[in-house]
Design a protein around this motif. Structure first.
Motif, PDB file in Angstrom:
ATOM      1  N   ARG A   1      13.118   3.097  -3.740  1.00  0.00           N
ATOM      2  CA  ARG A   1      12.325   2.110  -4.202  1.00  0.00           C
ATOM      3  C   ARG A   1      10.811   2.318  -4.257  1.00  0.00           C
ATOM      4  N   TYR A   2      10.563   2.798  -2.897  1.00  0.00           N
ATOM      5  CA  TYR A   2       8.964   2.990  -2.802  1.00  0.00           C
ATOM      6  C   TYR A   2       8.669   4.370  -3.274  1.00  0.00           C
ATOM      7  N   GLY A   3       9.767   5.201  -3.306  1.00  0.00           N
ATOM      8  CA  GLY A   3       9.374   6.586  -3.828  1.00  0.00           C
ATOM      9  C   GLY A   3       9.128   6.625  -5.254  1.00  0.00           C
ATOM     10  N   ALA A   4       9.521   5.525  -6.043  1.00  0.00           N
ATOM     11  CA  ALA A   4       9.166   5.209  -7.234  1.00  0.00           C
ATOM     12  C   ALA A   4       7.851   4.984  -7.663  1.00  0.00           C
ATOM     13  N   TYR A   5       7.200   4.788  -6.819  1.00  0.00           N
ATOM     14  CA  TYR A   5       5.600   4.432  -6.635  1.00  0.00           C
ATOM     15  C   TYR A   5       4.939   5.264  -6.159  1.00  0.00           C
ATOM     16  N   ASN A   6       5.279   6.588  -5.979  1.00  0.00           N
ATOM     17  CA  ASN A   6       4.605   7.438  -5.031  1.00  0.00           C
ATOM     18  C   ASN A   6       4.304   6.831  -3.593  1.00  0.00           C
TER      19      ASN A   6
ATOM     20  N   THR B   1       5.982   6.627 -12.126  1.00  0.00           N
ATOM     21  CA  THR B   1       6.925   7.833 -12.300  1.00  0.00           C
ATOM     22  C   THR B   1       7.732   7.958 -11.232  1.00  0.00           C
ATOM     23  N   PRO B   2       8.880   7.546 -11.281  1.00  0.00           N
ATOM     24  CA  PRO B   2       9.746   7.983 -10.072  1.00  0.00           C
ATOM     25  C   PRO B   2       9.668   9.503  -9.762  1.00  0.00           C
ATOM     26  N   MET B   3       9.174   9.684  -8.538  1.00  0.00           N
ATOM     27  CA  MET B   3       9.182  11.070  -7.884  1.00  0.00           C
ATOM     28  C   MET B   3       9.337  11.156  -6.335  1.00  0.00           C
ATOM     29  N   HIS B   4       9.634  12.175  -5.800  1.00  0.00           N
ATOM     30  CA  HIS B   4       9.648  12.092  -4.371  1.00  0.00           C
ATOM     31  C   HIS B   4       8.537  13.114  -4.002  1.00  0.00           C
ATOM     32  N   GLY B   5       7.824  12.417  -3.025  1.00  0.00           N
ATOM     33  CA  GLY B   5       6.546  13.255  -2.525  1.00  0.00           C
ATOM     34  C   GLY B   5       7.237  14.273  -1.500  1.00  0.00           C
ATOM     35  N   SER B   6       6.259  15.217  -0.899  1.00  0.00           N
ATOM     36  CA  SER B   6       6.448  16.308  -0.225  1.00  0.00           C
ATOM     37  C   SER B   6       6.772  15.723   1.158  1.00  0.00           C
ATOM     38  N   HIS B   7       7.238  16.252   1.911  1.00  0.00           N
ATOM     39  CA  HIS B   7       7.783  15.825   3.229  1.00  0.00           C
ATOM     40  C   HIS B   7       6.706  16.002   4.325  1.00  0.00           C
ATOM     41  N   ALA B   8       6.129  14.840   4.636  1.00  0.00           N
ATOM     42  CA  ALA B   8       4.900  14.886   5.438  1.00  0.00           C
ATOM     43  C   ALA B   8       5.468  14.899   6.823  1.00  0.00           C
ATOM     44  N   ALA B   9       4.549  15.473   7.826  1.00  0.00           N
ATOM     45  CA  ALA B   9       4.867  15.137   9.237  1.00  0.00           C
ATOM     46  C   ALA B   9       4.474  13.841   9.514  1.00  0.00           C
ATOM     47  N   PRO B  10       5.551  13.567  10.655  1.00  0.00           N
ATOM     48  CA  PRO B  10       5.283  12.050  11.076  1.00  0.00           C
ATOM     49  C   PRO B  10       3.848  11.944  11.914  1.00  0.00           C
ATOM     50  N   SER B  11       3.459  10.711  11.784  1.00  0.00           N
ATOM     51  CA  SER B  11       2.332  10.563  12.513  1.00  0.00           C
ATOM     52  C   SER B  11       2.574  10.137  13.808  1.00  0.00           C
ATOM     53  N   ALA B  12       1.467  10.235  14.483  1.00  0.00           N
ATOM     54  CA  ALA B  12       1.777  10.212  15.854  1.00  0.00           C
ATOM     55  C   ALA B  12       2.181   8.658  16.534  1.00  0.00           C
TER      56      ALA B  12
ATOM     57  N   PRO C   1       0.686  -1.348   0.000  1.00  0.00           N
ATOM     58  CA  PRO C   1       0.021  -0.112   0.031  1.00  0.00           C
ATOM     59  C   PRO C   1       0.809   1.424   0.113  1.00  0.00           C
ATOM     60  N   ASP C   2       0.187   2.413   0.098  1.00  0.00           N
ATOM     61  CA  ASP C   2       0.887   3.825  -0.088  1.00  0.00           C
ATOM     62  C   ASP C   2       1.920   4.046   0.990  1.00  0.00           C
ATOM     63  N   GLU C   3       1.306   3.469   2.272  1.00  0.00           N
ATOM     64  CA  GLU C   3       2.226   3.836   3.459  1.00  0.00           C
ATOM     65  C   GLU C   3       2.948   2.460   3.972  1.00  0.00           C
ATOM     66  N   VAL C   4       3.795   2.583   4.157  1.00  0.00           N
ATOM     67  CA  VAL C   4       4.888   1.210   4.943  1.00  0.00           C
ATOM     68  C   VAL C   4       5.481   1.780   6.026  1.00  0.00           C
TER      69      VAL C   4
ATOM     70  N   LEU D   1      19.143  11.057   5.063  1.00  0.00           N
ATOM     71  CA  LEU D   1      17.906  10.115   4.757  1.00  0.00           C
ATOM     72  C   LEU D   1      17.229  10.944   3.509  1.00  0.00           C
ATOM     73  N   VAL D   2      16.657  10.207   2.494  1.00  0.00           N
ATOM     74  CA  VAL D   2      15.776  10.714   1.385  1.00  0.00           C
ATOM     75  C   VAL D   2      14.487  11.050   2.150  1.00  0.00           C
ATOM     76  N   ARG D   3      13.423  11.798   1.525  1.00  0.00           N
ATOM     77  CA  ARG D   3      12.357  12.389   1.692  1.00  0.00           C
ATOM     78  C   ARG D   3      11.323  11.235   2.024  1.00  0.00           C
ATOM     79  N   GLU D   4      11.543  10.207   1.333  1.00  0.00           N
ATOM     80  CA  GLU D   4      10.626   9.126   1.525  1.00  0.00           C
ATOM     81  C   GLU D   4      10.507   8.199   2.716  1.00  0.00           C
ATOM     82  N   VAL D   5      11.877   8.499   3.423  1.00  0.00           N
ATOM     83  CA  VAL D   5      12.008   7.760   4.667  1.00  0.00           C
ATOM     84  C   VAL D   5      11.776   8.927   5.941  1.00  0.00           C
TER      85      VAL D   5
END
Length: 678
Positions: free
Chosen positions: A585-590, A664-675, A558-561, A613-617
């Motif tokens: 690798r996950y960022g390549a799939y948004n 399309t490989p792309m880097h999503g925006s840096h979301a705030a960490p969940s609780a 899924p989109d969030e791992v 660290l990359v933004r996807e982590v």
């Protein structure tokens, strides 16, 4: 009536009798002239200037100084008589071994004996382990023969001095604490290899003395482990050979069996007495022959050692770069072997005495002792496991016993040298074979045999026996064999280094294959989004990164791992790079990856490396700084520039190819960490 004596500053109380008063704290008896009057006013914190008061104060100071000196010499709880007896016993046992070790190295007995008492005395005072016995040892004597015969004994003295300097430096760097990292199989292989090297070296003492001297003078090298059987020098034969073998056997069995009857008399000393009696009362009278004695090889003289550079006996080389470079290799090897054996002995005594030794002080103290030993023309030394066990087993616990051993050994060298000169070399060989017997780990043979046997054969042969369940891993058995064989072919220091390398490689291989992850899915209660959890088990480090990256399904997740490290550990920079590759690798799939439930040590490592660290982590960082959009890639990763799609890695054949239509490989925006993120 209770008053106070003149030592009131120390709070000493005074009890009066009819004729005298005594201070129980300092045990000073006061005469009536010294005692305070019963009509005197209460003490106001000052003392009278009378002669009685001054006399008491002076006596008190003298007694305090003497008490402090006694406390230094005799620590609290020490049995002075027992410590002295243990030291005398160990000194008597040191004599034959010091002579035997010196002869094995091609040195004179005086060098071995002087080295023994110098090392014993200085390490007793400066070392980090009370009651541990140090002296000239077999582990060092097997190393120095090449230098003695090839370059001269003078270069050995320089090597011993450099060895001491290296030990001091290693002590200041606290390298001694690393001995706890040595695996047990390496220690077993070390002991076995040392025993074999010492044992094989003893066969040189059964060679013809004249022919052996000629061979050593012409060859200019030390005999190797097996060269005693291939060097062409003939063994003694006939009646001389028979008597030499009989004296060696008698000496060995006395050493081996006497401790079972009594431990009041040093077995090595009695073995020497029996061997000497056989030589002079039987071989030279009834047998009509003789075997070589210490005096025949190199007679001992009762004199104190001299500074090597001031002695007319030696021609010391200049202390320049060429001399130091020629002995540096030997010095490093001797320092490594000496500290290894000393720290192993220190740890063993710690366990037996339930006390803690100081590894740093032991390294420095042993280094100073070896510097002094080299300056005075000695062969160097380190801890002696056998003699230390004798001392501890007899009840010694303080430095008094080890210092006594050094002092008594010096007295023996100065006064009893005529008796040492008549000792047959064959008797010393028997003592050395006893050292070999107790150094070799005989139980390791059973462990090796059980490890080599197939499971079916082991169950059949040892059915119903406890030995069936005493098998060790074959990897550990291989380490024991590797260290033992390397000791015979090279030297002890290289053998231990090889054993450590093999053990580390096997550990890395085993640990790398044990990383795993269990998966589960959940739903975010706020958004209803499906979340996939990977519970990581094991250590993520340089050896397990490849295995770690094969645990994930980037395409179908899924989109969030979320990676749960409750049972995992992030160890090094390679682990950070593995997380980056996974995020890309996950960022390549948004998709994005979050780390949670990190252990405190993992949190510190990840937070300190958060800028890499990359933004996807995503992690919870201490500041609100934005993580970089792109990371700096290593050249070995083979990245290429694509102006249309940004940076993306080449995929190898083991992964599914991803076309531009799929994602399309792309880097999503840096979301705030969940609780739930950590």
């Amino acid at each position: 009536l209770a008053q106070v004596c003149s030592g009131t500053e120390q709070g000493h109380s005074l009890s009066h009798t009819t004729r005298r008063a005594r201070c129980p704290a300092c045990s000073i008896t006061l005469t009536p002239a010294m005692a305070p009057s019963t009509d005197a006013p209460p003490f106001d914190g000052t003392t009278d200037s009378g002669s009685g008061s001054d006399s008491h104060e002076e006596t008190l100071k003298q007694r305090s100084a003497i008490g402090a000196l006694l406390a230094l010499v005799q620590p609290p709880g020490a049995n002075l008589g027992l410590e002295l007896m243990c030291g005398i016993t160990v000194a008597l046992a040191l004599v034959p071994e010091a002579v035997a070790f010196a002869l094995s190295a091609g040195l004179t007995p005086s060098i071995g004996l002087h080295s023994a008492w110098i090392i014993a005395l200085f390490t007793a005072v400066l070392g980090g382990r009370p009651a541990m016995i140090c002296g000239a040892t077999g582990s060092l004597c097997v190393l120095v023969g090449d230098t003695v015969t090839g370059q001269g004994v003078e270069y050995l003295f320089v090597a011993v001095i450099v060895m001491g300097i290296i030990e001091i430096v290693l002590g200041l760097l606290r390298v001694g604490t690393l001995v706890k990292l040595i695996p047990t199989p390496v220690m077993i292989g070390f002991c076995n290899g040392l025993a074999l090297v010492i044992g094989l070296a003893q066969f040189n003492n059964f060679k013809d003395v004249g022919e052996r001297r000629k061979a050593m003078a012409s060859d200019g090298r030390r005999l190797g482990s097996f060269d005693a059987f291939t060097d062409g020098v003939p063994f003694i034969s006939g009646a001389e050979g028979c008597w030499a073998g009989a004296i060696t056997a008698a000496s060995f069995f006395v050493c081996l069996l006497l401790p079972r009857l009594t431990k009041r008399v040093p077995s090595a000393l009695m073995a020497i007495v029996v061997g000497t009696a056989m030589e002079w009362a039987l071989a030279r009278t009834i047998g009509g022959t003789s075997t070589p004695t210490v005096g025949d090889i190199a007679g001992l003289k009762g004199s104190l050692p001299e500074i090597a550079w001031l002695s007319e006996e030696y021609h010391m080389p200049p202390l320049n770069g060429e001399t130091l470079s020629s002995v540096l290799s030997l010095s490093i090897t001797m320092a490594a072997v000496g500290l290894l054996e000393s720290l192993m002995t220190l740890n063993l005594i710690d366990e037996l005495s339930d006390t803690k030794g100081d590894t740093m002080r032991e390294c420095i103290g042993q280094g100073i002792a070896n510097i002094v030993c080299g300056v005075l023309g000695g062969m160097g030394g380190c801890a002696m496991i056998g003699q230390s066990m004798i001392n501890i087993g007899s009840g010694a616990r303080t430095r008094i016993s080890s210092a006594t051993a050094g002092i008594v050994l010096l007295i023996i060298v100065m006064a009893a040298y005529p008796a040492i000169n008549i000792i047959p070399v064959s008797a010393l060989v028997g003592v050395m074979f006893n050292v070999v017997f107790h150094t070799f780990e005989w139980r390791s043979l059973k462990l090796l045999a059980l490890s080599a046997m197939p499971s079916a054969a082991r169950d059949k042969v040892f059915a119903g026996m406890a030995a069936k369940n005493q098998k060790i891993r074959r990897a550990d058995a291989i380490v024991i064999l590797v260290v033992t064989i390397a000791t015979l072919l090279t030297d002890l220091a290289i053998a231990v280094a090889v054993g450590m390398a093999v053990s580390c490689a096997m550990f890395v291989f085993d640990t790398a294959s044990k990383i795993s992850a269990s998966t589960r899915e959940g739903r975010d209660t706020a958004t209803g989004q499906i979340i996939k959890y990977y519970d990581v088990h094991g250590i993520l480090f340089f050896g397990s990164c490849t295995q770690f990256l094969t645990l994930f399904d980037e395409k179908h997740d899924p989109d969030e791992v979320r990676l749960v490290f409750d049972a995992g550990y992030i160890a090094d920079y390679s682990a950070i790079e593995a997380l980056n590759k996974l995020g890309e690798r996950y960022g390549a799939y948004n998709k994005r990856v979050r780390l949670q439930q990190l252990k405190p040590a993992c949190t510190r490592i990840v937070e300190q490396s958060s800028g890499l660290l990359v933004r996807e982590v995503e992690i919870l960082v201490g500041s609100e700084e934005e993580l970089p959009h792109e990371r700096e890639h290593l050249h070995v990763e083979n990245w290429v520039e694509d102006h249309d799609h940004g940076h993306h890695p080449h995929k190898d054949d083991s992964n599914e190819s991803r076309s531009d239509d799929e994602a399309t490989p792309m880097h999503g925006s840096h979301a705030a960490p969940s609780a739930g993120a950590v």
